[in-house]
Write an enzyme that holds these catalytic residues in place. Sequence first.
Site, PDB file in Angstrom:
ATOM      1  CG  ASP A  33       5.133  10.466  -8.807  1.00  0.00           C
ATOM      2  OD1 ASP A  33       4.534   9.757  -9.635  1.00  0.00           O
ATOM      3  OD2 ASP A  33       5.143  10.208  -7.585  1.00  0.00           O
ATOM      4  CG  ASP A  57       2.375  15.936  -1.230  1.00  0.00           C
ATOM      5  OD1 ASP A  57       1.307  15.561  -1.764  1.00  0.00           O
ATOM      6  OD2 ASP A  57       2.653  15.722  -0.033  1.00  0.00           O
ATOM      7  CG  LEU A  58      -0.478  15.705  -7.130  1.00  0.00           C
ATOM      8  CD1 LEU A  58      -1.273  14.594  -7.814  1.00  0.00           C
ATOM      9  CD2 LEU A  58      -0.276  16.868  -8.097  1.00  0.00           C
ATOM     10  CG  HIS A 123     -12.465  -1.181  -9.148  1.00  0.00           C
ATOM     11  ND1 HIS A 123     -12.958  -2.418  -8.807  1.00  0.00           N
ATOM     12  CD2 HIS A 123     -11.249  -1.398  -9.720  1.00  0.00           C
ATOM     13  CE1 HIS A 123     -12.082  -3.349  -9.134  1.00  0.00           C
ATOM     14  NE2 HIS A 123     -11.033  -2.758  -9.701  1.00  0.00           N
ATOM     15  CE1 TYR A 146      -7.928   3.949  -7.060  1.00  0.00           C
ATOM     16  CE2 TYR A 146      -9.424   2.190  -7.704  1.00  0.00           C
ATOM     17  CZ  TYR A 146      -8.437   3.099  -8.026  1.00  0.00           C
ATOM     18  OH  TYR A 146      -7.963   3.170  -9.308  1.00  0.00           O
ATOM     19  CE  LYS A 150      -8.776   6.704  -9.282  1.00  0.00           C
ATOM     20  NZ  LYS A 150      -7.690   7.630  -9.646  1.00  0.00           N
ATOM     21  CB  SER A 175      -6.569  -4.584 -16.090  1.00  0.00           C
ATOM     22  OG  SER A 175      -7.768  -4.905 -15.405  1.00  0.00           O
TER      23      SER A 175
HETATM   24  N1  LIG Z   1      -3.007   0.715 -13.739  1.00  0.00           N
HETATM   25  C1  LIG Z   1      -4.298   0.431 -13.852  1.00  0.00           C
HETATM   26  O1  LIG Z   1      -4.689  -0.624 -14.371  1.00  0.00           O
HETATM   27  C2  LIG Z   1      -5.328   1.426 -13.361  1.00  0.00           C
HETATM   28  C3  LIG Z   1      -6.675   1.035 -13.334  1.00  0.00           C
HETATM   29  C4  LIG Z   1      -7.637   1.957 -12.916  1.00  0.00           C
HETATM   30  C5  LIG Z   1      -7.261   3.238 -12.553  1.00  0.00           C
HETATM   31  N2  LIG Z   1      -5.940   3.587 -12.566  1.00  0.00           N
HETATM   32  C6  LIG Z   1      -5.591   4.951 -12.114  1.00  0.00           C
HETATM   33  O2  LIG Z   1      -4.539   5.473 -12.906  1.00  0.00           O
HETATM   34  C7  LIG Z   1      -3.649   6.247 -12.105  1.00  0.00           C
HETATM   35  C8  LIG Z   1      -2.232   5.714 -12.258  1.00  0.00           C
HETATM   36  O3  LIG Z   1      -2.199   4.356 -11.809  1.00  0.00           O
HETATM   37  P1  LIG Z   1      -0.873   3.486 -11.861  1.00  0.00           P
HETATM   38  O4  LIG Z   1      -1.285   2.075 -12.038  1.00  0.00           O
HETATM   39  O5  LIG Z   1       0.081   4.116 -12.807  1.00  0.00           O
HETATM   40  O6  LIG Z   1      -0.384   3.638 -10.350  1.00  0.00           O
HETATM   41  P2  LIG Z   1       1.092   3.922  -9.787  1.00  0.00           P
HETATM   42  O7  LIG Z   1       1.043   3.705  -8.319  1.00  0.00           O
HETATM   43  O8  LIG Z   1       2.085   3.179 -10.570  1.00  0.00           O
HETATM   44  O9  LIG Z   1       1.227   5.499 -10.057  1.00  0.00           O
HETATM   45  C9  LIG Z   1       0.627   6.473  -9.243  1.00  0.00           C
HETATM   46  C10 LIG Z   1       1.665   7.554  -8.961  1.00  0.00           C
HETATM   47  O10 LIG Z   1       1.041   8.618  -8.217  1.00  0.00           O
HETATM   48  C11 LIG Z   1       2.016   9.110  -7.320  1.00  0.00           C
HETATM   49  N3  LIG Z   1       1.360   9.837  -6.215  1.00  0.00           N
HETATM   50  C12 LIG Z   1       0.625   9.329  -5.201  1.00  0.00           C
HETATM   51  N4  LIG Z   1       0.239  10.309  -4.366  1.00  0.00           N
HETATM   52  C13 LIG Z   1       0.736  11.466  -4.860  1.00  0.00           C
HETATM   53  C14 LIG Z   1       0.690  12.822  -4.443  1.00  0.00           C
HETATM   54  N5  LIG Z   1       0.068  13.208  -3.326  1.00  0.00           N
HETATM   55  N6  LIG Z   1       1.329  13.749  -5.187  1.00  0.00           N
HETATM   56  C15 LIG Z   1       1.984  13.380  -6.323  1.00  0.00           C
HETATM   57  N7  LIG Z   1       2.060  12.125  -6.779  1.00  0.00           N
HETATM   58  C16 LIG Z   1       1.442  11.175  -6.052  1.00  0.00           C
HETATM   59  C17 LIG Z   1       2.769   7.878  -6.848  1.00  0.00           C
HETATM   60  O11 LIG Z   1       4.048   8.211  -6.316  1.00  0.00           O
HETATM   61  C18 LIG Z   1       2.844   7.040  -8.124  1.00  0.00           C
HETATM   62  O12 LIG Z   1       4.066   7.216  -8.820  1.00  0.00           O
HETATM   63  C19 LIG Z   1      -4.168   6.158 -10.661  1.00  0.00           C
HETATM   64  O13 LIG Z   1      -4.921   7.305 -10.376  1.00  0.00           O
HETATM   65  C20 LIG Z   1      -5.052   4.923 -10.682  1.00  0.00           C
HETATM   66  O14 LIG Z   1      -6.102   5.013  -9.730  1.00  0.00           O
HETATM   67  C21 LIG Z   1      -4.969   2.701 -12.961  1.00  0.00           C
END
Ligand SMILES: NC(=O)c1ccc[n+]([C@@H]2O[C@H](COP(=O)([O-])OP(=O)(O)OC[C@H]3O[C@@H](n4cnc5c(N)ncnc54)[C@H](O)[C@@H]3O)[C@@H](O)[C@H]2O)c1
Length: 282
Positions: A33, A57-58, A123, A146, A150, A175
Site C-alpha cells: 500500500d 506507490d503504484l 458505478h 472515478y 474503473k 457496497s
Molecule cells: N468498499 C466498497 O464498497 C467499494 C465499492 C466499489 C469499489 N471499490 C473498490 O475497491 C478498492 C478498495 O476500496 P476500499 O473501500 O477498500 O478503499 P480504501 O480507501 O479503504 O482502500 C484503498 C487503498 O488503496 C491505497 N492506495 C491509494 N493510492 C495508492 C497508490 N498509488 N499506491 C498504493 N496504494 C494506494 C490507499 O492507501 C488505501 O489503503 C478500490 O479500488 C475501490 O474503488 C470498493
Amino acid sequence: MVKKVLITGAAGLCGSIVSNGLIKLGYKISSCDIKTSPSPAAKALKIPLSKKIKKIDLRKINKVLKITKGIDAVIHFGGIPRHKPHEDVYKNIIDHNIVGTYNVFEACRINKIKRIIFASSAHIMGYHNRKKKLDENSAFRPDSHYAVSKCFGESLSRLYSDKYNIKILNIRIGSALPKPTDMRFLSTWISFRDLVHLVDVGLKSKKLYCSSVYGISKNKRAWWNNKEAYRLGYKPKDNAEKFSKDKLTKNEFKDKIALKLHGGVFTTDGFVGNIANILKNN
Ligand SMILES: NC(=O)c1ccc[n+]([C@@H]2O[C@H](COP(=O)([O-])OP(=O)(O)OC[C@H]3O[C@@H](n4cnc5c(N)ncnc54)[C@H](O)[C@@H]3O)[C@@H](O)[C@H]2O)c1
C-alpha cells in the site's frame, strides 16, 4: 495453482478484509500500500490490518515490477475508492487509478503473472435506468471520473486477457460493509465473507477467462443479474434482506433524479444534464 498472492491497497477496507480472509484459506499473501496505517474507511470500521505491509506507490512502475516478482496472482484494490471533487480529478483519479492500474497490469504481463482480480465498481453502470436489471454484458454508463477509471481498468482486462493470456476477474463491487445501513444497500451490499469467497472463486475457478461480475451478496432486491459470478462458482451466503427491518437511512430519497438511476447520488453530483434524455436513451 495459485498460491502466492499480492494484494495492493492492503491497508484499505477491502484489502484488509480480503488479506485476512485469504490467509485463513491457506494462501501465501504479500501486501502493499502507499501507506502502512489503515485507510480512513478501514479505521472507521476498526478493521485489523493483516500482516506486514510493504510501502509501495503504484504510480512508480519500477516498484510495482519489483513487488510482483515470483507472484502467482495479483488482487488489485489500491487506488482512490470513490468520487472526489472535480479539482482533485487529475491529481487523484488519473494518477492513482489510471496510471496505478496500468502499472499493475503491465508488471503482471512482464512478470508472467497468470491471474488478476481487479476491484471495479458498480458505478460504471451509474447512468442506467434503475428500472432495468443489468448483467455482465450491459454497456458502460459511468457516473463519475472515478467510474471512468474503473471502465479503463475493465478495458485493460480485455486487452491483457486476449493479447497476453492472463485470466482476469473484474469485481464490480457494490457496497462492502459489515451490514447495510442505508436503503440503497439492500440492493448493493456485499458482506465481508461473500467478498472473500468471490475473490477466492476468482483465484481458483477453472472456468475463468476474462469476466466481469457484480460484487454483491445474494440480495433479494439486487439490481444486477449476477449469473456470470454463479457460473464461475460463486455461492454467496448472505442476503441484505435480513436487515430490511433495521432502522436504515434514506440518503438518496431527497434526490429524485438519483433515485431513478443505478449510480444514485454519484449521478447528480455536479449534474447539469437532462434526465428525460438520459432515460429516453436507456
Ligand atoms: N468498499 C466498497 O464498497 C467499494 C465499492 C466499489 C469499489 N471499490 C473498490 O475497491 C478498492 C478498495 O476500496 P476500499 O473501500 O477498500 O478503499 P480504501 O480507501 O479503504 O482502500 C484503498 C487503498 O488503496 C491505497 N492506495 C491509494 N493510492 C495508492 C497508490 N498509488 N499506491 C498504493 N496504494 C494506494 C490507499 O492507501 C488505501 O489503503 C478500490 O479500488 C475501490 O474503488 C470498493
